[in-house]
Design a protein around this motif. Structure first.
Motif, PDB file in Angstrom:
ATOM      1  N   SER A  98       0.836  -1.197   0.000  1.00 62.33           N
ATOM      2  CA  SER A  98       0.000   0.000   0.000  1.00 62.33           C
ATOM      3  C   SER A  98       0.865   1.239   0.000  1.00 62.33           C
ATOM      4  N   ASP A  99       0.411   2.271  -0.689  1.00 62.79           N
ATOM      5  CA  ASP A  99       1.160   3.528  -0.626  1.00 62.79           C
ATOM      6  C   ASP A  99       0.373   4.574   0.162  1.00 62.79           C
ATOM      7  N   ARG A 100      -0.697   4.128   0.821  1.00 66.12           N
ATOM      8  CA  ARG A 100      -1.502   5.096   1.575  1.00 66.12           C
ATOM      9  C   ARG A 100      -0.924   5.274   2.976  1.00 66.12           C
ATOM     10  N   LYS A 101      -0.814   6.542   3.370  1.00 65.62           N
ATOM     11  CA  LYS A 101      -0.262   6.851   4.688  1.00 65.62           C
ATOM     12  C   LYS A 101      -1.338   6.672   5.766  1.00 65.62           C
ATOM     13  N   ILE A 102      -0.915   6.078   6.877  1.00 66.52           N
ATOM     14  CA  ILE A 102      -1.871   5.827   7.957  1.00 66.52           C
ATOM     15  C   ILE A 102      -2.535   7.124   8.422  1.00 66.52           C
ATOM     16  N   ARG A 103      -1.820   8.262   8.284  1.00 68.41           N
ATOM     17  CA  ARG A 103      -2.434   9.500   8.769  1.00 68.41           C
ATOM     18  C   ARG A 103      -3.672   9.902   7.962  1.00 68.41           C
ATOM     19  N   ASP A 104      -3.863   9.284   6.768  1.00 69.75           N
ATOM     20  CA  ASP A 104      -5.057   9.582   5.975  1.00 69.75           C
ATOM     21  C   ASP A 104      -6.283   8.774   6.412  1.00 69.75           C
ATOM     22  N   LEU A 105      -6.052   7.875   7.372  1.00 69.68           N
ATOM     23  CA  LEU A 105      -7.178   7.086   7.891  1.00 69.68           C
ATOM     24  C   LEU A 105      -7.964   8.004   8.829  1.00 69.68           C
ATOM     25  N   GLY A 106      -9.171   8.398   8.421  1.00 64.70           N
ATOM     26  CA  GLY A 106      -9.863   9.429   9.198  1.00 64.70           C
ATOM     27  C   GLY A 106     -11.132   8.990   9.896  1.00 64.70           C
ATOM     28  N   LEU A 107     -11.732   7.904   9.414  1.00 64.20           N
ATOM     29  CA  LEU A 107     -13.027   7.510   9.978  1.00 64.20           C
ATOM     30  C   LEU A 107     -13.049   6.014  10.240  1.00 64.20           C
ATOM     31  N   LEU A 108     -13.824   5.619  11.220  1.00 64.84           N
ATOM     32  CA  LEU A 108     -14.010   4.179  11.398  1.00 64.84           C
ATOM     33  C   LEU A 108     -15.436   3.867  11.807  1.00 64.84           C
ATOM     34  N   ARG A 109     -15.864   2.718  11.349  1.00 64.23           N
ATOM     35  CA  ARG A 109     -17.232   2.286  11.667  1.00 64.23           C
ATOM     36  C   ARG A 109     -17.170   1.229  12.759  1.00 64.23           C
ATOM     37  N   ALA A 110     -18.021   1.428  13.774  1.00 60.66           N
ATOM     38  CA  ALA A 110     -18.049   0.467  14.873  1.00 60.66           C
ATOM     39  C   ALA A 110     -19.468   0.017  15.119  1.00 60.66           C
ATOM     40  N   GLN A 111     -19.569  -1.197  15.595  1.00 63.00           N
ATOM     41  CA  GLN A 111     -20.885  -1.698  15.970  1.00 63.00           C
ATOM     42  C   GLN A 111     -20.890  -1.995  17.458  1.00 63.00           C
ATOM     43  N   LEU A 112     -21.821  -1.353  18.154  1.00 61.99           N
ATOM     44  CA  LEU A 112     -21.941  -1.585  19.588  1.00 61.99           C
ATOM     45  C   LEU A 112     -23.126  -2.511  19.819  1.00 61.99           C
TER      46      LEU A 112
END
Lengths: 219, 611
Positions: A98-112
């Motif tokens: 992957s060439d994507r930088k971890i800092r571009d990870l901005g959102l996450l989906r969670a299930q409670l």
């Protein structure tokens, strides 16, 4: 960049971040693959996990970056080799570049999953919806400056609440992942504070997907 | 819905200790298994998983097709409380089945201060602690480990003890249990049969009779039980089982590395050291065997550190043939070789410089006593010159950290000996000033003193322990002399070592005290966070037992000792001779220089030690 996608489920959720790093370092060695090490007094292997999970949280979308010694090529069957010796609950799903930088990870989906031993209280769903539709939801949030009373609503961009069976409610949320980040379990804290009669007896949190800030799946 | 166990796990510290599931745990199909063994270790997961004995016996038992051995550890206080509040009985890590449902429950006991953890674990399991209250063949609880050499304080709680090395005995025990289970024997018959196995001690077959002065005056063997029970050893250590494919913990443990067991036994004969006598005779493993095991265990575990384990690794005859190829193998793989228990001799110095290439480990000495006179009395064969020379080599090689271990309260110790510890420390600081290559980083000396505990099966088994007050005085005396900022002085607590002395040489009259202390909440005594000496004190008072009588009394030469029924193969007469030499300040040469006739060679089928 060498990256792999893995899941942390079942009894694997009780491993701490440090435990997980050790597990991967050893699994690589057992797979016959040498990781690159830092130089210096106490050499460390180059492995890093994006957005470490809290102990007790499940995930099917964890990312691990690693570097191999002497820039060796990644074996084609690395995932199988790693999975052959993994402890319960940790499983590599995909090995890729992957060439994507971890800092571009901005959102996450969670299930409670909210568990109610005596059955889901009447109006629980509407109460939780009302809470999320409100002006602000302020809970103590752990930050670099210690516990700070913080409004968490601006960090929740999507949500849905539904009843799964007589004892459980499922809350699906899309939250900010980095700068700022929101631990989805703070929603439970909010329910306990604002709607104590709807507080569950136990809650499970599962991270289901990660995205960039534009909403595209992050890999 | 989540079950109770998984609801409490996120709320306790380090839940990874309670879930099993590690790489190389053994899981079997229940339908294929005749005997299920719960192998209990009466301390935390981190301590227990570091124990080589546990790993060996886990492997030996699970290699038997119809036996399934699982692990059980003492939960930390928060977990133990949460389990009790939620009615979750103690369970084994592999299957999560309650300990109570197993055929056999065994404990490995290496430290006196874990005795209350044993009782706590029995209670958490719902097992009746007193052996006489357990009638069935499915309620057998037995134990092994170093503490089995004087198991009398625990005699009422266990059905039998296994003395010495368990690799062979455990298989013989399984054979008898299999038959017993098939033929539905009564417990009595089973105990009678196992008491015929060499190395098995059934305490209920012996009556302890006390005289009017309170001392033990006779041990009577009942039911035709043998007069003495001798420990078992592995005859051919080189090819005895070694776990090259053992469990790899996912969470950090105390000794988080691969192990090689280089040899058993010790040629040195330090007079305070129980291990040094109990593991005799000396039996080495071949360097080729060890190198093969090293490669296997590193490949299988993925460990990045390997340690050469023994009581005194410098005394291994093939050390050069082992260590040099091992270092050559490990260095390019970024695997650190750790060499504890090295003596301060020439070759060890060379080796120390070689192994530091991957990671620099600390420099550790255990002179045990501050003056040559006292070191001679305890037969600790290390001289000041050797220590200072090794320090000089190390400091000029870039080391700047030394650990020093001593004991206070050794027999014949005077204030001069105590002050000698400070003098030696200052000499080391001077050597650093003269030799250090990088003075800017400074020197750290971690100095620790333990409180001497007389142990059974040592020449000091008859000695009185000094009082906690006198020990504390000697600690202060030493502390006043240590003003250098580079010395970090730590000392063992007086109360803990006092209790250790009581239990180490205790007898059956201590059982009610243990039960009383547990009833009042004592547990995890070896952990500062939990140790509460006042509970013990009260338990002694309630039961009318004087702990000082056990710890601070010199036992008589002709007195019947609680452990006289048991034999480690070393003669009592030899121990007395050694005790007299100590008082005369005479050293005893190592077994390699001259055999001192301790008797342990008779344990070997050929009758010749490979010292």
């Amino acid at each position: 960049m060498h990256r792999l996608l893995f899941e942390k489920v079942g009894n694997g959720i009780y491993l701490s971040h440090l435990d997980l790093m050790r597990v991967f370092q050893r699994a690589f060695l057992r797979a016959g693959v040498s990781l690159k090490h830092s130089s210096g007094f106490s050499p460390r292997a180059y492995v890093s996990v994006a957005l470490p999970l809290s102990v007790g949280v499940e995930s099917v979308c964890e990312l691990l970056d690693y570097e191999l010694a002497n820039d060796a090529p990644v074996p084609g069957d690395l995932a199988q080799r790693l999975n052959a010796t993994m402890p319960e609950g940790i499983r590599v799903l995909e090995v890729y570049e992957s060439d994507r930088k971890i800092r571009d990870l901005g959102l996450l989906r969670a299930q409670l999953t909210l568990e109610y031993d005596g059955g889901v209280p009447e109006n629980a769903i509407s109460s939780i919806e009302a809470l999320l539709n409100g002006e602000s939801v302020i809970v103590p949030k752990h930050t670099k400056r210690g516990e700070v009373e913080t409004d968490i609503l601006p960090m929740i961009s999507e949500w849905s609440v539904s009843q799964t069976d007589v004892n459980t409610i499922s809350v699906n949320v899309l939250v900010a992942a980095q700068e700022p980040s929101l631990n989805p379990l703070l929603l439970i804290t909010a329910i306990e504070r604002y709607q104590p009669e709807c507080a569950p007896d136990f809650a499970i949190c599962r991270r289901v997907e990660v995205y960039d800030r534009g909403g595209a799946v992050f890999r | 819905m989540t079950d109770k166990l998984h609801r409490i796990l996120p709320t306790v510290q380090k839940p990874a200790r309670y879930i099993g599931g590690e790489y190389r745990q053994v899981i079997k199909e229940k339908k294929d298994v005749n005997i299920r063994v719960a192998f209990c270790f009466p301390d935390t997961y981190e301590i227990g998983m570091s124990n080589l004995g546990l790993r060996i016996l886990y492997g030996v038992l699970n290699r038997i097709p119809d036996v399934w051995c699982e692990r059980v550890f003492m939960p930390w206080g928060d977990m133990a409380d949460a389990m009790q509040e939620n009615d979750i009985p103690l369970y084994a890590l592999e299957s999560k089945d309650p300990v109570k449902d197993f055929d056999l429950v065994s404990f490995s006991i290496g430290y006196e201060m874990s005795y209350l953890n044993i009782l706590n674990m029995m209670l958490l399991s719902g097992i009746a602690p007193l052996a006489k209250d357990r009638g069935g063949l499915d309620e057998i609880v037995f134990a092994g480990g170093v503490c089995a050499y004087n198991p009398e304080p625990l005699a009422d709680f266990f059905d039998f003890f296994v003395l010495g090395e368990g690799e062979d005995v455990i298989i013989e025990l399984m054979d008898i249990y299999r038959t017993a289970k098939q033929e539905q024997w009564q417990k009595d018959r089973f105990l009678k049969e196992v008491s015929k196995i060499e190395g098995v001690y059934v305490p209920s077959f012996y009556e302890h009779i006390y005289g009017e002065d309170g001392a033990l005056c006779e041990i009577r063997a009942l039911c035709g039980a043998p007069k003495t029970v001798k420990k078992r050893i592995v005859q051919s250590f080189d090819d005895s089982f070694f776990p090259v494919d053992g469990i790899v913990p996912s969470t950090e443990i105390v000794h988080d590395r691969a192990n090689l067991e280089v040899f058993r036994g010790c040629i040195r004969g330090c007079r305070f050291c129980q291990a040094g006598y109990c593991y005799r005779p000396v039996r080495p493993r071949n360097a080729d065997t060890l190198l093969r095991q090293a490669q296997q265990v590193l490949a299988d575990s993925g460990n990045q550190e390997i340690t050469l384990a023994s009581l005194s690794t410098s005394d291994y005859k093939q050390l050069e043939q082992l260590a040099l190829p091992l270092i050559d193998f490990c260095e390019p793989r970024m695997v650190n070789v750790s060499l504890p228990s090295l003596r301060a001799d020439n070759f060890s110095r060379e080796l120390m410089m070689k192994v530091q290439k991957v990671r620099k480990s600390g420099l550790t000495f255990a002179p045990e006593a501050g003056t040559q006179r006292l070191r001679d009395a305890i037969n600790k064969n290390v001289t000041e010159a050797e220590i200072l020379e090794t320090c000089a080599t190390a400091f000029s090689g870039g080391w700047n950290n030394v650990k020093l271990y001593f004991m206070l309260g050794l027999p014949t110790e005077t204030d001069e000996d105590v002050l000698g510890i400070a003098e030696l420390t200052y000499k080391i600081i001077q050597v650093w000033k003269d030799n250090a290559t990088n003075k800017k980083r400074g020197l750290t000396i971690n100095l620790a003193t333990a409180f001497f505990v007389p142990k059974p099966f040592t020449p000091f088994q008859w000695e009185a322990q000094i009082t906690p007050e006198e020990y504390t005085r000697r600690v202060r005396l030493l502390k006043e002399q240590l003003h250098s900022r580079c010395v970090d002085y730590r000392y063992h607590g007086a109360e803990l070592s006092f209790l250790e002395a009581v239990l180490a040489r205790g007898d059956r009259r201590l059982a009610p005290v243990l039960l009383e202390a547990v009833k009042n909440g004592a547990r995890l005594d070896s952990w500062n966070e939990y140790f509460r000496p006042e509970i013990w004190q009260k338990a002694f008072e309630t039961c009318g037992v004087d702990p000082a009588w056990y710890a601070q009394r010199a036992y008589g030469k002709d007195e019947v000792l609680p452990w006289d029924t048991l034999s480690i193969g070393v003669n009592k007469a030899f121990f007395w001779r050694e005790r007299e030499r100590a008082y005369r300040g005479e050293t005893t040469p190592s077994c390699r220089e001259q055999c001192s006739g301790c008797g342990a060679d008779k344990l070997l089928e050929g009758g010749v030690c490979d010292a």
